[in-house]
Design a protein around this motif. Structure first.
Motif, PDB file in Angstrom:
ATOM      1  N   ARG A 108       0.937  -1.031  -0.066  1.00  0.00           N
ATOM      2  CA  ARG A 108      -0.075  -0.127   0.011  1.00  0.00           C
ATOM      3  C   ARG A 108       0.628   1.248   0.025  1.00  0.00           C
ATOM      4  N   ILE A 109       2.158   1.204   0.311  1.00  0.00           N
ATOM      5  CA  ILE A 109       2.944   2.364   0.517  1.00  0.00           C
ATOM      6  C   ILE A 109       4.068   2.374  -0.879  1.00  0.00           C
ATOM      7  N   LEU A 110       4.067   1.360  -1.508  1.00  0.00           N
ATOM      8  CA  LEU A 110       5.056   1.163  -2.691  1.00  0.00           C
ATOM      9  C   LEU A 110       3.867   1.704  -3.955  1.00  0.00           C
ATOM     10  N   VAL A 111       3.836   3.136  -4.086  1.00  0.00           N
ATOM     11  CA  VAL A 111       2.726   3.562  -5.013  1.00  0.00           C
ATOM     12  C   VAL A 111       3.492   4.481  -5.957  1.00  0.00           C
ATOM     13  N   ALA A 112       3.354   3.868  -7.347  1.00  0.00           N
ATOM     14  CA  ALA A 112       4.041   4.812  -8.394  1.00  0.00           C
ATOM     15  C   ALA A 112       3.443   6.155  -8.413  1.00  0.00           C
ATOM     16  N   GLY A 113       4.375   7.306  -8.428  1.00  0.00           N
ATOM     17  CA  GLY A 113       3.868   8.766  -8.363  1.00  0.00           C
ATOM     18  C   GLY A 113       3.734   9.229  -7.024  1.00  0.00           C
TER      19      GLY A 113
END
Length: 202
Positions: A108-113
């Motif tokens: 949930r925290i490795l989010v592109a952008g």
């Protein structure tokens, strides 16, 4: 100053990583009066694992109404992480790697952008201005100079994950050998708690 405290052990009060992460948080809170602490227990209140529906929603597809609450929970986890100046994580080793509950949070925290992006030169981390302290507990010994080093996929994985999103200020406090026997467990826990006490304040 905001501190996000994450626990992921399923062992409750019997958890070594919880004991050490609490000591780390206490040390930093005492050293910096007025620090705001947010606590998230990934065992008591787990995030669900990603599904095809999650990925479709992230790409702008139609969102099932039943997924709305879960998407909101994931956004809250991301917002907490982005707002944190310091992140303290209790991470026990389960079957040579992180608990599944912690993996769901990482997803949930490795989010592109948001925490990384891809550019002409490859991936670029966007979350670098943080201090991350990880309290790890391992039943055996997995450091680089041990026979079981090749089986260590907890510390190595977390170093890579946070490095990928630009966080280079990552510290580990380890309690190793806690399953070897009572004396070794006591020694490991005491050493880790002392390391927590000795942490630099900022």
């Amino acid at each position: 100053m905001n501190l996000l405290h994450i626990d992921s052990s399923v062992l409750g009060p019997h958890s070594v990583s919880r004991q050490v992460s609490a000591a780390v948080t206490e040390r930093l809170a005492k050293a910096q009066p007025g620090i705001a602490v947010i606590y998230r227990d990934l065992s008591a209140d787990p995030l669900s694992h990603l599904s095809g529906s999650h990925l479709a929603a992230a790409q702008g597809g139609a969102t099932d109404a039943a997924l709305q609450g879960d998407l909101a929970a994931g956004q809250a986890a991301l917002d907490e992480f982005l707002a944190a100046d310091i992140v303290v994580i209790g991470a026990p080793m389960y079957n040579f790697t992180i608990p599944t509950q912690l993996k769901a949070w990482i997803d949930r925290i490795l989010v592109a952008g948001k925490t990384f992006k891809y550019g002409a030169n490859g991936p670029e981390g966007l979350a670098g201005d943080k201090r991350v302290i990880v309290a790890i507990s391992r039943g055996g010994f997995y450091r680089a100079d041990t026979p079981a080093a090749a089986g260590e996929h907890l510390e190595t994985y977390l170093r890579w994950v946070f490095g990928f999103i630009g966080v280079t200020n990552v510290e580990f406090i380890a309690a190793d050998g806690i399953a070897v026997g009572p004396e070794m467990r006591e020694k490991a826990v005491n050493g880790a708690l002392q390391a927590a006490t000795d942490l630099r304040a900022a």
